[in-house]
Design a protein around this motif. Sequence first.
Motif, PDB file in Angstrom:
ATOM      1  N   LYS A  63       0.844  -1.201   0.000  1.00  0.00           N
ATOM      2  CA  LYS A  63       0.000   0.000   0.000  1.00  0.00           C
ATOM      3  C   LYS A  63       0.883   1.257   0.000  1.00  0.00           C
ATOM      4  N   THR A  64       1.929   1.249   0.799  1.00  0.00           N
ATOM      5  CA  THR A  64       2.860   2.371   0.835  1.00  0.00           C
ATOM      6  C   THR A  64       3.568   2.519  -0.509  1.00  0.00           C
ATOM      7  N   ALA A  65       3.971   1.398  -1.099  1.00  0.00           N
ATOM      8  CA  ALA A  65       4.638   1.436  -2.410  1.00  0.00           C
ATOM      9  C   ALA A  65       3.720   2.054  -3.459  1.00  0.00           C
ATOM     10  N   GLN A  66       2.453   1.672  -3.447  1.00  0.00           N
ATOM     11  CA  GLN A  66       1.504   2.220  -4.413  1.00  0.00           C
ATOM     12  C   GLN A  66       1.319   3.718  -4.221  1.00  0.00           C
ATOM     13  N   THR A  67       1.270   4.154  -2.970  1.00  0.00           N
ATOM     14  CA  THR A  67       1.143   5.582  -2.680  1.00  0.00           C
ATOM     15  C   THR A  67       2.354   6.345  -3.201  1.00  0.00           C
ATOM     16  N   LEU A  68       3.543   5.782  -2.990  1.00  0.00           N
ATOM     17  CA  LEU A  68       4.764   6.419  -3.479  1.00  0.00           C
ATOM     18  C   LEU A  68       4.786   6.498  -4.999  1.00  0.00           C
ATOM     19  N   LEU A  69       4.333   5.432  -5.654  1.00  0.00           N
ATOM     20  CA  LEU A  69       4.299   5.435  -7.120  1.00  0.00           C
ATOM     21  C   LEU A  69       3.311   6.471  -7.653  1.00  0.00           C
ATOM     22  N   ARG A  70       2.157   6.597  -6.992  1.00  0.00           N
ATOM     23  CA  ARG A  70       1.191   7.615  -7.420  1.00  0.00           C
ATOM     24  C   ARG A  70       1.782   9.011  -7.259  1.00  0.00           C
ATOM     25  N   ALA A  71       2.476   9.230  -6.161  1.00  0.00           N
ATOM     26  CA  ALA A  71       3.111  10.533  -5.941  1.00  0.00           C
ATOM     27  C   ALA A  71       4.180  10.794  -6.996  1.00  0.00           C
ATOM     28  N   ALA A  72       4.937   9.765  -7.342  1.00  0.00           N
ATOM     29  CA  ALA A  72       5.998   9.912  -8.343  1.00  0.00           C
ATOM     30  C   ALA A  72       5.415  10.297  -9.701  1.00  0.00           C
ATOM     31  N   GLN A  73       4.243   9.763 -10.017  1.00  0.00           N
ATOM     32  CA  GLN A  73       3.621  10.046 -11.310  1.00  0.00           C
ATOM     33  C   GLN A  73       3.173  11.501 -11.426  1.00  0.00           C
ATOM     34  N   THR A  74       2.934  12.160 -10.297  1.00  0.00           N
ATOM     35  CA  THR A  74       2.472  13.549 -10.338  1.00  0.00           C
ATOM     36  C   THR A  74       3.632  14.548 -10.271  1.00  0.00           C
ATOM     37  N   MET A  75       4.837  14.057 -10.051  1.00  0.00           N
ATOM     38  CA  MET A  75       6.004  14.932  -9.912  1.00  0.00           C
ATOM     39  C   MET A  75       6.450  15.487 -11.260  1.00  0.00           C
ATOM     40  N   THR A  76       6.783  16.757 -11.251  1.00  0.00           N
ATOM     41  CA  THR A  76       7.385  17.349 -12.450  1.00  0.00           C
ATOM     42  C   THR A  76       8.898  17.272 -12.371  1.00  0.00           C
ATOM     43  N   ASP A  77       9.427  17.173 -11.161  1.00  0.00           N
ATOM     44  CA  ASP A  77      10.878  17.048 -10.973  1.00  0.00           C
ATOM     45  C   ASP A  77      11.239  15.568 -11.117  1.00  0.00           C
ATOM     46  N   GLN A  78      11.916  15.241 -12.197  1.00  0.00           N
ATOM     47  CA  GLN A  78      12.230  13.844 -12.496  1.00  0.00           C
ATOM     48  C   GLN A  78      13.196  13.226 -11.491  1.00  0.00           C
ATOM     49  N   ALA A  79      14.051  14.027 -10.888  1.00  0.00           N
ATOM     50  CA  ALA A  79      14.979  13.491  -9.887  1.00  0.00           C
ATOM     51  C   ALA A  79      14.204  13.000  -8.662  1.00  0.00           C
ATOM     52  N   ILE A  80      13.254  13.798  -8.225  1.00  0.00           N
ATOM     53  CA  ILE A  80      12.441  13.402  -7.068  1.00  0.00           C
ATOM     54  C   ILE A  80      11.544  12.225  -7.437  1.00  0.00           C
ATOM     55  N   ALA A  81      10.986  12.253  -8.642  1.00  0.00           N
ATOM     56  CA  ALA A  81      10.154  11.138  -9.097  1.00  0.00           C
ATOM     57  C   ALA A  81      10.956   9.839  -9.107  1.00  0.00           C
TER      58      ALA A  81
END
Length: 73
Positions: free
Chosen positions: A14-32
Amino acid sequence: MTLEVSQRGKEYLKTAQTLLRAAQTMTDQAIAGQLKALADDYQRRAEKASHVDAAKALARSVTSAEGRMAYMI
């Protein structure tokens, strides 16, 4: 052999999925990329936790069966 995901493993997933969703919304590719790497780590933790939890359950089952066998003798 199929391994069922333990409750602890489900929480990691569940935490992994939340992190992946957050990564998909990032404009900063390094943070994603960092979020995706962290999500990968949580997926590995989920697998490891499920293996450990299954081994513990098996050990409890064996111990319980040995106790019942000793009682029968």
